[in-house]
Design an enzyme around this catalytic site. Structure first.
Site, PDB file in Angstrom:
ATOM      1  N   HIS A  79      -4.299   7.292   1.354  1.00 11.52           N
ATOM      2  CA  HIS A  79      -4.724   5.485   0.997  1.00 11.52           C
ATOM      3  C   HIS A  79      -6.581   5.721   1.511  1.00 11.52           C
ATOM      4  O   HIS A  79      -6.992   5.065   1.357  1.00 11.52           O
ATOM      5  CB  HIS A  79      -4.727   4.591   2.426  1.00 11.52           C
ATOM      6  CG  HIS A  79      -3.469   5.822   2.476  1.00 11.52           C
ATOM      7  ND1 HIS A  79      -2.462   6.191   3.513  1.00 11.52           N
ATOM      8  CD2 HIS A  79      -2.106   4.554   1.453  1.00 11.52           C
ATOM      9  CE1 HIS A  79      -1.284   6.597   3.854  1.00 11.52           C
ATOM     10  NE2 HIS A  79      -0.542   4.805   2.579  1.00 11.52           N
ATOM     11  N   CYS A 101      -6.700   8.614  -3.475  1.00 15.16           N
ATOM     12  CA  CYS A 101      -5.779   8.849  -5.208  1.00 15.16           C
ATOM     13  C   CYS A 101      -6.976   7.625  -6.018  1.00 15.16           C
ATOM     14  O   CYS A 101      -7.213   6.626  -5.667  1.00 15.16           O
ATOM     15  CB  CYS A 101      -4.573   7.365  -4.843  1.00 15.16           C
ATOM     16  SG  CYS A 101      -3.540   7.092  -6.094  1.00 15.16           S
ATOM     17  N   HIS A 129      -3.426  -1.927   6.710  1.00  7.50           N
ATOM     18  CA  HIS A 129      -3.043  -0.692   5.769  1.00  7.50           C
ATOM     19  C   HIS A 129      -4.262   0.144   6.152  1.00  7.50           C
ATOM     20  O   HIS A 129      -5.255  -0.538   5.598  1.00  7.50           O
ATOM     21  CB  HIS A 129      -2.182  -1.600   4.678  1.00  7.50           C
ATOM     22  CG  HIS A 129      -1.314  -0.314   3.974  1.00  7.50           C
ATOM     23  ND1 HIS A 129      -2.377   0.721   2.852  1.00  7.50           N
ATOM     24  CD2 HIS A 129      -0.549   0.035   3.823  1.00  7.50           C
ATOM     25  CE1 HIS A 129      -1.468   1.361   2.628  1.00  7.50           C
ATOM     26  NE2 HIS A 129      -0.597   1.315   2.989  1.00  7.50           N
ATOM     27  N   GLU A 131      -5.181   1.454   3.398  1.00  8.77           N
ATOM     28  CA  GLU A 131      -5.896   1.773   2.106  1.00  8.77           C
ATOM     29  C   GLU A 131      -6.555   0.598   2.057  1.00  8.77           C
ATOM     30  O   GLU A 131      -7.582  -0.092   1.526  1.00  8.77           O
ATOM     31  CB  GLU A 131      -4.547   1.171   0.496  1.00  8.77           C
ATOM     32  CG  GLU A 131      -5.849   0.780  -0.356  1.00  8.77           C
ATOM     33  CD  GLU A 131      -3.989   0.883  -1.416  1.00  8.77           C
ATOM     34  OE1 GLU A 131      -3.024   0.693  -1.222  1.00  8.77           O
ATOM     35  OE2 GLU A 131      -4.897  -0.262  -2.200  1.00  8.77           O
ATOM     36  N   CYS A 200      -1.057  -0.329  -8.411  1.00  9.86           N
ATOM     37  CA  CYS A 200      -0.910   1.152  -9.288  1.00  9.86           C
ATOM     38  C   CYS A 200       0.634   0.331 -10.064  1.00  9.86           C
ATOM     39  O   CYS A 200       1.260   0.074  -9.881  1.00  9.86           O
ATOM     40  CB  CYS A 200      -0.310   1.180  -8.395  1.00  9.86           C
ATOM     41  SG  CYS A 200       0.715   3.051  -8.771  1.00  9.86           S
ATOM     42  N   ASN A 230       5.068   0.533   0.774  1.00  9.70           N
ATOM     43  CA  ASN A 230       5.626   0.860  -0.882  1.00  9.70           C
ATOM     44  C   ASN A 230       7.146   0.566  -0.563  1.00  9.70           C
ATOM     45  O   ASN A 230       7.768   0.555  -0.735  1.00  9.70           O
ATOM     46  CB  ASN A 230       5.005   1.505  -1.498  1.00  9.70           C
ATOM     47  CG  ASN A 230       5.367   3.542  -1.531  1.00  9.70           C
ATOM     48  OD1 ASN A 230       6.415   3.422  -2.369  1.00  9.70           O
ATOM     49  ND2 ASN A 230       4.217   3.695  -0.654  1.00  9.70           N
TER      50      ASN A 230
END
Ligand code: SF4
Length: 293
Positions: A79, A101, A129, A131, A200, A230
């Protein structure tokens, strides 16, 4: 009772998670150094437990007191991480290895590029979150996180100055409909807008496949961490189609009564669900179905 089981093609680790796990495993193999991850490497408690068994240690870099890190390796999870925390780890003597990522990196860079061009950055996603925290935490100015179109409309009314020039990006895992609905809310106003869709592709493929499967099955079982956004979103999308859906973290949570009366069962995992959990889910359904009249 005869039960048909359909397993999604996109049901296990996404490329970003696969990459992060490989990096951790490579660091752990044969190393005598202490290896930490800054927060859980992925949102799947079983996988994290397995890596901890192999020697990985979990570090909460947000704590005021972090352990002595001189010479220790700290792996940044898929993340990503905010800039201040990364610097704090480096100052503490850690050797930082980046397993962010590449898609998350792309979102971080898109946000930074928009900021550099003078836009006020809006991230569509969840403010809590990791990320999103990593994206906004790499900017020089304060960004705004918006979860839905209602919040967007309110923010525009309350922030007339900031909302003149807005750059919008997305958390990588949000559904396309949600992103579009927030962008549309901004388009209702005279705003200079720059939109970067940083969702993504792997998540979109998985979400689309889940929606297709919902047309063919009468029960969907979504396997994955309850802390995985997710996976939760996948379960929510399936539920919204009207198909009976359950979200389990561990296949052992599937009980006889869960599958009673269902003849076509679909199984899908989140981006951080390993293949062994999917296989375990299939085996469990088969064995429970065999015991049904
Ligand atoms: S879901 Fe997509 S963005 Fe998230 S880790 Fe996997 S590949 Fe990367």
């Amino acid at each position: 009772m005869k039960v048909e089981i359909e397993v999604a093609r996109n049901s296990t680790f996404c490329p970003g998670v696969q990459r992060a796990i490989k990096i951790v495993e490579a660091e752990l193999s044969g190393s005598k150094k202490i290896i930490y991850t800054a927060g859980p490497i992925i949102h799947n408690p079983e996988v994290v437990k397995r890596l901890e068994f192999l020697g990985l240690r979990l570090l909460d870099p947000n704590k005021d007191q972090i352990p002595e890190l001189h010479g220790a390796t700290v792996i940044i999870r898929s993340h990503g991480i905010d800039l201040a925390t990364e610097e704090k780890l480096k100052k503490g003597g850690a050797i930082v290895i980046d397993a962010t990522c590449p898609n998350v990196k792309r979102a971080q860079e898109a946000a930074k590029a928009l900021e550099d061009r003078g836009y006020h950055v809006i991230v569509v996603g969840s403010a809590k979150h990791p990320e999103v925290i990593s994206i906004v935490g790499r900017l020089s100015r304060k960004a705004t996180v918006i979860e839905n179109p209602v919040q967007a409309r309110k923010w525009i009314c309350d922030n007339q100055e900031l909302s003149k020039r807005v750059g919008i990006i997305s958390q990588t895992t949000i559904p396309q409909d949600l992103f579009q609905s927030v962008v549309e809310a901004f388009r209702e106003h005279q705003i200079e807008l720059a939109v970067r869709d940083t969702r993504c592709e792997s998540v979109s493929r998985r979400q689309n496949e889940a929606l297709e499967m919902c047309k063919r099955v009468d029960l969907m079982i979504v396997i994955g961490g309850r802390n995985s956004s997710n996976t939760a979103k996948l379960a929510e999308l399936c539920k919204d189609t009207g198909v009976e859906t359950i979200h389990v973290e561990d296949p052992k949570e599937i009980e006889r009564k869960t599958i009673a009366g269902f003849r076509r069962i679909g199984i899908i995992g989140g981006a951080s669900t390993p293949d062994w959990q999917i296989e375990e889910g299939v085996k469990r359904i088969r064995s429970l179905a065999a015991r049904q009249p």
